[in-house]
Design a protein around this motif. Structure first.
Motif, mmCIF file in Angstrom:
data_model
loop_
_atom_site.group_PDB
_atom_site.id
_atom_site.type_symbol
_atom_site.label_atom_id
_atom_site.label_comp_id
_atom_site.label_asym_id
_atom_site.label_seq_id
_atom_site.Cartn_x
_atom_site.Cartn_y
_atom_site.Cartn_z
ATOM 1 N N VAL A 137 0.842 -1.200 0.000
ATOM 2 C CA VAL A 137 0.000 0.000 0.000
ATOM 3 C C VAL A 137 0.878 1.251 0.000
ATOM 4 C CG1 VAL A 137 -1.687 1.341 1.319
ATOM 5 C CG2 VAL A 137 -1.947 -1.141 1.111
ATOM 6 N N PHE A 138 1.853 1.289 0.890
ATOM 7 C CA PHE A 138 2.775 2.428 0.938
ATOM 8 C C PHE A 138 3.447 2.628 -0.418
ATOM 9 C CE2 PHE A 138 6.982 4.210 1.449
ATOM 10 C CZ PHE A 138 6.790 5.282 2.311
ATOM 11 N N GLU A 139 3.931 1.552 -1.004
ATOM 12 C CA GLU A 139 4.665 1.652 -2.270
ATOM 13 C C GLU A 139 3.762 2.111 -3.415
ATOM 14 O OE1 GLU A 139 6.282 -2.247 -2.586
ATOM 15 O OE2 GLU A 139 7.690 -1.945 -0.918
ATOM 16 N N GLN A 140 2.499 1.670 -3.411
ATOM 17 C CA GLN A 140 1.591 2.089 -4.473
ATOM 18 C C GLN A 140 1.199 3.558 -4.339
ATOM 19 O OE1 GLN A 140 1.031 0.463 -7.094
ATOM 20 N NE2 GLN A 140 -0.692 1.487 -8.079
ATOM 21 N N VAL A 141 1.092 4.049 -3.107
ATOM 22 C CA VAL A 141 0.835 5.480 -2.913
ATOM 23 C C VAL A 141 1.984 6.293 -3.498
ATOM 24 C CG1 VAL A 141 0.616 7.317 -1.197
ATOM 25 C CG2 VAL A 141 -0.652 5.191 -0.894
ATOM 26 N N VAL A 142 3.206 5.896 -3.200
ATOM 27 C CA VAL A 142 4.367 6.602 -3.743
ATOM 28 C C VAL A 142 4.433 6.448 -5.257
ATOM 29 C CG1 VAL A 142 6.892 6.708 -3.739
ATOM 30 C CG2 VAL A 142 5.652 6.391 -1.582
ATOM 31 N N ARG A 143 4.106 5.264 -5.745
ATOM 32 C CA ARG A 143 4.129 5.034 -7.192
ATOM 33 C C ARG A 143 3.122 5.928 -7.913
ATOM 34 N NH1 ARG A 143 3.455 -0.013 -6.841
ATOM 35 N NH2 ARG A 143 5.680 -0.490 -6.815
ATOM 36 N N THR A 144 1.934 6.061 -7.342
ATOM 37 C CA THR A 144 0.886 6.870 -7.972
ATOM 38 C C THR A 144 1.158 8.360 -7.836
ATOM 39 O OG1 THR A 144 -0.746 5.137 -7.499
ATOM 40 C CG2 THR A 144 -1.589 7.336 -8.018
ATOM 41 N N ASP A 145 1.510 8.778 -6.624
ATOM 42 C CA ASP A 145 1.589 10.212 -6.334
ATOM 43 C C ASP A 145 2.913 10.845 -6.743
ATOM 44 O OD1 ASP A 145 -0.824 9.582 -5.252
ATOM 45 O OD2 ASP A 145 -0.352 10.165 -3.204
ATOM 46 N N LEU A 146 3.962 10.036 -6.878
ATOM 47 C CA LEU A 146 5.264 10.597 -7.255
ATOM 48 C C LEU A 146 5.776 10.041 -8.577
ATOM 49 C CD1 LEU A 146 7.808 12.249 -6.793
ATOM 50 C CD2 LEU A 146 8.670 10.401 -5.328
ATOM 51 N N LEU A 147 5.895 8.725 -8.673
ATOM 52 C CA LEU A 147 6.515 8.153 -9.873
ATOM 53 C C LEU A 147 5.641 8.347 -11.110
ATOM 54 C CD1 LEU A 147 8.080 4.875 -8.430
ATOM 55 C CD2 LEU A 147 9.088 7.156 -8.661
#
Length: 310
Positions: A98-108
């Motif tokens: 979940v943490f990684e997908q938030v970063v993937r969506t919002d930043l990457l």
């Protein structure tokens, strides 16, 4: 105008604002059904619209979106990126995916949008990229580690892109940093905290943020802050960090979380929820509710005055 994240919240409000001016729109979001609703709203306002269902975290999807926009309208003048997801929970209790997908969506994904857009803008020495950050790109708050980490990264990315854009006249990069906004993202967020999140007051409307985006499309600015307390919070975080850290936890639990209990869930981090997508999140009263509330308060006060006079 290309708008990624156009099915809900600020992105949907921006689509309506651009449509009202008659701009040509390419709307992108994950949910085809909701995206079709936004397309119809914008067409009813008189805009030419292409709707492209797309998940911006899918490799190659953003480049394909750009190709579709150019094929339909011949060029891209402005790209507005508003797609974002959120998760509540203590960092050590938040599932790593979940943490990684938030970063993937919002930043990457924002970085991929910037990469694709800027390559096209540089080729013609013209174009404006508008990214949507957050006041949480300048401060932090407990229980929102993934979102804050992503928005801090986006702040650094935007600043770097602005520096590099000085070498390319005609290419502009803008960053919109809202504070609390009345959108569905808080209820749509993943939650491993046990209490539904909410925007702490003061709360701005999505339309206010959308109007700032439209203004940047015409008159690009490096950064636009939306929220009366943003400057105060940034000052406290930077100048009085010890005091800020003492206060932010209790204030977050009081104003940033509701008393409504909720079981752990992934929200819209991995998949959209069409039923929850809208411009408003329901945190601010609409005009009818406001009129009823004022009328009720007036009637109550009037009755109290009459009782005293009797």
């Amino acid at each position: 105008m290309v708008i990624t994240g156009a099915s809900s919240g600020i992105g949907r409000a921006a689509a309506r604002e651009f449509a009202g001016r008659g701009d040509r729109l390419v709307l992108a979001a994950r949910c085809p059904a909701t995206l079709a609703q936004v397309r119809d709203e914008c067409r009813a306002a008189g805009a030419a619209v292409l709707a492209v269902p797309v998940d911006v975290t899918t490799p190659g999807a953003v480049a394909e979106l750009a190709d579709a926009a150019v094929a339909e309208f011949g060029d891209i003048d402005v790209w507005v990126h508003t797609a974002a997801v959120m998760a509540y929970g203590r960092f050590d209790e938040l599932p790593a995916p979940v943490f990684e997908q938030v970063v993937r969506t919002d930043l990457l994904a924002a970085a991929e949008v910037a990469r694709v857009a800027l390559r096209r803008f540089r080729a013609v020495s013209a174009g404006t990229l508008i990214l949507t950050g957050s006041v949480l790109g300048h401060i932090t708050a407990p229980y929102m580690s993934g979102y804050a980490a992503a928005k801090w990264g986006l702040q650094g990315l935007a600043r770097t892109l602005q520096q590099e854009a000085r070498e390319t006249p005609g290419v502009r990069i803008c960053l919109i940093n809202p504070g609390s906004v009345d959108t569905p993202i808080y209820r749509q967020a993943a939650n491993y905290l046990g209490r539904v999140g909410r925007p702490p007051p003061p709360i701005a409307t999505a339309r206010r943020a959308a109007r700032a985006i439209v203004h940047c499309a015409d008159h690009p600015r490096r950064e636009v802050s939306i929220g009366r307390l943003n400057v105060v919070m940034r000052f406290g975080f930077t100048v009085l960090p010890g005091l800020y850290d003492v206060l932010v936890g209790p204030l977050m639990r009081l104003a940033g979380l509701s008393n409504q209990p909720v079981a752990s869930h992934d929200g819209t981090v991995f998949a959209p929820n069409p039923d929850g997508e809208a411009v408003r999140g329901g945190w601010l009263p609409g005009l009818p509710q406001l009129v009823r509330a004022v009328s009720g308060a007036t009637a109550t006060a009037g009755s109290a005055v009459l009782r005293r006079l009797r």
